[in-house]
Design a protein around this motif. Structure first.
Motif, PDB file in Angstrom:
ATOM      1  N   LEU A 166       0.822  -1.208   0.000  1.00  0.00           N
ATOM      2  CA  LEU A 166       0.000   0.000   0.000  1.00  0.00           C
ATOM      3  C   LEU A 166       0.858   1.261   0.000  1.00  0.00           C
ATOM      4  N   ILE A 167       1.925   1.253   0.797  1.00  0.00           N
ATOM      5  CA  ILE A 167       2.806   2.415   0.857  1.00  0.00           C
ATOM      6  C   ILE A 167       3.496   2.634  -0.483  1.00  0.00           C
ATOM      7  N   ILE A 168       3.989   1.558  -1.097  1.00  0.00           N
ATOM      8  CA  ILE A 168       4.673   1.680  -2.389  1.00  0.00           C
ATOM      9  C   ILE A 168       3.713   2.199  -3.453  1.00  0.00           C
ATOM     10  N   LEU A 169       2.494   1.649  -3.508  1.00  0.00           N
ATOM     11  CA  LEU A 169       1.511   2.122  -4.489  1.00  0.00           C
ATOM     12  C   LEU A 169       1.146   3.591  -4.265  1.00  0.00           C
ATOM     13  N   GLY A 170       0.992   3.974  -3.005  1.00  0.00           N
ATOM     14  CA  GLY A 170       0.687   5.369  -2.698  1.00  0.00           C
ATOM     15  C   GLY A 170       1.790   6.302  -3.157  1.00  0.00           C
ATOM     16  N   ILE A 171       3.044   5.919  -2.919  1.00  0.00           N
ATOM     17  CA  ILE A 171       4.174   6.749  -3.337  1.00  0.00           C
ATOM     18  C   ILE A 171       4.260   6.831  -4.856  1.00  0.00           C
ATOM     19  N   ILE A 172       4.018   5.708  -5.534  1.00  0.00           N
ATOM     20  CA  ILE A 172       4.054   5.714  -7.005  1.00  0.00           C
ATOM     21  C   ILE A 172       2.988   6.662  -7.560  1.00  0.00           C
ATOM     22  N   PHE A 173       1.778   6.609  -7.020  1.00  0.00           N
ATOM     23  CA  PHE A 173       0.721   7.489  -7.516  1.00  0.00           C
ATOM     24  C   PHE A 173       1.003   8.950  -7.198  1.00  0.00           C
ATOM     25  N   ILE A 174       1.621   9.224  -6.040  1.00  0.00           N
ATOM     26  CA  ILE A 174       1.987  10.608  -5.718  1.00  0.00           C
ATOM     27  C   ILE A 174       3.012  11.126  -6.720  1.00  0.00           C
ATOM     28  N   ILE A 175       3.997  10.287  -7.064  1.00  0.00           N
ATOM     29  CA  ILE A 175       5.017  10.698  -8.028  1.00  0.00           C
ATOM     30  C   ILE A 175       4.380  10.925  -9.397  1.00  0.00           C
ATOM     31  N   LEU A 176       3.486  10.037  -9.824  1.00  0.00           N
ATOM     32  CA  LEU A 176       2.858  10.168 -11.135  1.00  0.00           C
ATOM     33  C   LEU A 176       1.948  11.388 -11.232  1.00  0.00           C
ATOM     34  N   ARG A 177       1.197  11.665 -10.181  1.00  0.00           N
ATOM     35  CA  ARG A 177       0.242  12.773 -10.223  1.00  0.00           C
ATOM     36  C   ARG A 177       0.911  14.110  -9.918  1.00  0.00           C
ATOM     37  N   GLY A 178       1.995  14.103  -9.173  1.00  0.00           N
ATOM     38  CA  GLY A 178       2.699  15.338  -8.862  1.00  0.00           C
ATOM     39  C   GLY A 178       2.169  16.071  -7.639  1.00  0.00           C
TER      40      GLY A 178
END
Length: 52
Positions: free
Chosen positions: A14-26
């Motif tokens: 969950l943490i990894i997915l959250g960080i990936i989406f934060i990076i993608l969305r900005g």
């Protein structure tokens, strides 16, 4: 697999997915913050179960 191990693995995912989406969305939305908080809570619950 033991329940506490599954809980820790789910929390890390969950943490990894959250960080990936934060990076993608900005930016950080409230939903992504909730996903990361739930990941941390899942890891804590897994560690509590391990120590019992």
């Amino acid at each position: 697999m033991e329940q506490w191990k599954m809980s820790i693995i789910t929390g890390i995912a969950l943490i990894i997915l959250g960080i990936i989406f934060i990076i993608l969305r900005g930016h950080v939305s409230i939903w992504l913050a909730i996903v990361i908080i739930l990941g941390i809570a899942d890891i804590v619950i897994g560690l509590i179960r391990k120590n019992r």
